[in-house]
Scaffold this motif. Structure first.
Motif, PDB file in Angstrom:
ATOM      1  N   LYS A   1      -4.738  15.147  16.166  1.00 60.63           N
ATOM      2  CA  LYS A   1      -4.206  13.673  16.478  1.00 60.63           C
ATOM      3  C   LYS A   1      -3.726  13.228  14.445  1.00 60.63           C
ATOM      4  O   LYS A   1      -3.432  12.098  14.230  1.00 60.63           O
ATOM      5  N   THR A   2      -4.265  13.147  13.742  1.00 65.30           N
ATOM      6  CA  THR A   2      -3.977  12.967  12.301  1.00 65.30           C
ATOM      7  C   THR A   2      -2.543  12.948  11.908  1.00 65.30           C
ATOM      8  O   THR A   2      -2.294  14.024  11.852  1.00 65.30           O
ATOM      9  N   LYS A   3      -2.422  11.638  11.695  1.00 66.52           N
ATOM     10  CA  LYS A   3      -1.087  11.822  11.225  1.00 66.52           C
ATOM     11  C   LYS A   3      -1.420  11.279   9.875  1.00 66.52           C
ATOM     12  O   LYS A   3      -1.777  10.400   9.421  1.00 66.52           O
ATOM     13  N   TYR A   4       0.244  10.547   9.054  1.00 67.20           N
ATOM     14  CA  TYR A   4       0.363  10.378   7.572  1.00 67.20           C
ATOM     15  C   TYR A   4       1.267   9.418   8.162  1.00 67.20           C
ATOM     16  O   TYR A   4       1.988  10.534   8.006  1.00 67.20           O
ATOM     17  N   MET A   5       1.344   8.293   6.744  1.00 72.80           N
ATOM     18  CA  MET A   5       2.823   7.652   5.533  1.00 72.80           C
ATOM     19  C   MET A   5       3.103   7.430   4.441  1.00 72.80           C
ATOM     20  O   MET A   5       1.981   7.874   3.959  1.00 72.80           O
ATOM     21  N   HIS A   6       3.677   7.687   4.087  1.00 73.95           N
ATOM     22  CA  HIS A   6       3.618   6.792   2.467  1.00 73.95           C
ATOM     23  C   HIS A   6       5.284   6.117   2.195  1.00 73.95           C
ATOM     24  O   HIS A   6       6.068   6.204   2.975  1.00 73.95           O
TER      25      HIS A   6
ATOM     26  N   GLN B   1       7.077   6.391  -0.432  1.00 73.52           N
ATOM     27  CA  GLN B   1       8.230   7.231  -1.692  1.00 73.52           C
ATOM     28  C   GLN B   1       9.304   7.778  -0.623  1.00 73.52           C
ATOM     29  O   GLN B   1       9.138   8.236   0.238  1.00 73.52           O
ATOM     30  N   ASP B   2       9.998   8.122  -1.649  1.00 69.06           N
ATOM     31  CA  ASP B   2      11.331   8.750  -1.155  1.00 69.06           C
ATOM     32  C   ASP B   2      11.564   9.860  -1.197  1.00 69.06           C
ATOM     33  O   ASP B   2      10.750  10.955  -1.849  1.00 69.06           O
ATOM     34  N   GLY B   3      12.148  11.065   0.262  1.00 64.81           N
ATOM     35  CA  GLY B   3      12.178  11.944   0.040  1.00 64.81           C
ATOM     36  C   GLY B   3      11.448  12.631   0.887  1.00 64.81           C
ATOM     37  O   GLY B   3       9.775  12.794   0.756  1.00 64.81           O
ATOM     38  N   GLU B   4      11.880  13.107   2.178  1.00 69.07           N
ATOM     39  CA  GLU B   4      10.545  13.834   2.881  1.00 69.07           C
ATOM     40  C   GLU B   4       9.757  15.373   2.691  1.00 69.07           C
ATOM     41  O   GLU B   4      10.947  16.014   1.718  1.00 69.07           O
ATOM     42  N   GLY B   5       9.182  15.885   2.883  1.00 65.02           N
ATOM     43  CA  GLY B   5       8.538  16.680   2.937  1.00 65.02           C
ATOM     44  C   GLY B   5       7.695  16.890   1.455  1.00 65.02           C
ATOM     45  O   GLY B   5       7.514  17.912   0.549  1.00 65.02           O
ATOM     46  N   GLN B   6       8.584  16.282   0.632  1.00 64.95           N
ATOM     47  CA  GLN B   6       7.392  16.272  -1.103  1.00 64.95           C
ATOM     48  C   GLN B   6       6.136  16.271  -0.941  1.00 64.95           C
ATOM     49  O   GLN B   6       5.444  16.808  -1.365  1.00 64.95           O
ATOM     50  N   ASN B   7       5.226  15.279   0.437  1.00 64.00           N
ATOM     51  CA  ASN B   7       3.969  15.662   0.014  1.00 64.00           C
ATOM     52  C   ASN B   7       3.304  15.286   1.587  1.00 64.00           C
ATOM     53  O   ASN B   7       2.383  15.634   2.153  1.00 64.00           O
TER      54      ASN B   7
ATOM     55  N   ILE C   1      -0.555  18.913   8.105  1.00 63.12           N
ATOM     56  CA  ILE C   1      -0.959  17.337   8.524  1.00 63.12           C
ATOM     57  C   ILE C   1       0.620  16.368   8.693  1.00 63.12           C
ATOM     58  O   ILE C   1       1.354  16.457   8.075  1.00 63.12           O
ATOM     59  N   GLU C   2       0.663  16.280  10.283  1.00 64.39           N
ATOM     60  CA  GLU C   2       2.051  15.848  10.300  1.00 64.39           C
ATOM     61  C   GLU C   2       2.472  14.611   9.745  1.00 64.39           C
ATOM     62  O   GLU C   2       1.508  12.896   9.497  1.00 64.39           O
ATOM     63  N   GLU C   3       3.505  14.165   8.808  1.00 61.76           N
ATOM     64  CA  GLU C   3       3.708  12.589   8.447  1.00 61.76           C
ATOM     65  C   GLU C   3       4.927  11.742   9.615  1.00 61.76           C
ATOM     66  O   GLU C   3       5.365  12.633   9.843  1.00 61.76           O
ATOM     67  N   VAL C   4       4.536  10.842   9.496  1.00 65.89           N
ATOM     68  CA  VAL C   4       5.222   9.508  10.366  1.00 65.89           C
ATOM     69  C   VAL C   4       6.332   8.692   9.592  1.00 65.89           C
ATOM     70  O   VAL C   4       5.768   8.509   8.933  1.00 65.89           O
ATOM     71  N   ASP C   5       7.753   8.273  10.224  1.00 66.09           N
ATOM     72  CA  ASP C   5       7.483   7.116   9.773  1.00 66.09           C
ATOM     73  C   ASP C   5       7.102   5.690   9.861  1.00 66.09           C
ATOM     74  O   ASP C   5       7.852   4.882   9.148  1.00 66.09           O
ATOM     75  N   GLU C   6       6.585   5.929  10.929  1.00 68.28           N
ATOM     76  CA  GLU C   6       5.815   4.130  11.164  1.00 68.28           C
ATOM     77  C   GLU C   6       4.505   4.363  12.321  1.00 68.28           C
ATOM     78  O   GLU C   6       4.645   5.770  13.327  1.00 68.28           O
TER      79      GLU C   6
END
Length: 124
Positions: A1-6, A8-14, A23-28
């Motif tokens: 269930k852990t997710k993160y937001m950042h 910075q521009d550019g998806e998948g760079q972090n 860990i899943e990246e989310v926009d909101e």
């Protein structure tokens, strides 16, 4: 269930990996009823508050359809539904269009209480 937001521009760079699991990246994200996002935050929160306000309005529809005076119904609207509509609004940076959207929603509710249909205002 852990997710993160950042922010910075550019998806998948972090990409973040823990114990070999990405860990899943989310926009909101929603936390304590508020939407956390770096894009169009106010617009999303306003749309969510409008939905919640209409839900509160519909919960009280039986009262609004009752035999009490329109003045009393408007007082109930302003004390029970409008606070839901503008909850945490002091933290929003609203555009004129967004302010208008909130005003229009309140007016629609007031017209509904009074039994005024939109077509009643249209002249042929």
């Amino acid at each position: 269930k852990t997710k993160y937001m950042h922010n910075q521009d550019g998806e998948g760079q972090n990409e973040i990996w823990i114990d070999g699991e990405k860990i899943e990246e989310v926009d909101e994200d929603t936390y304590l009823g508020g939407t956390n996002s770096f894009k169009d935050k106010s617009g999303k929160e306003i749309r969510e508050m409008i939905k919640k306000a209409w839900g509160s309005f519909l919960d009280l529809k039986q009262i609004f359809n009752g035999d009490m005076s329109v003045k009393s119904k408007i007082k109930i609207l302003k004390s029970c539904v409008v606070p839901v509509l503008v909850h945490e609004a002091q933290t929003w940076a609203l555009t004129n269009e967004q302010s208008e959207e909130l005003r229009v929603t309140q007016k629609q509710m007031e017209r509904s209480i009074q039994g005024i249909k939109k077509r009643d205002r249209v002249k042929y």
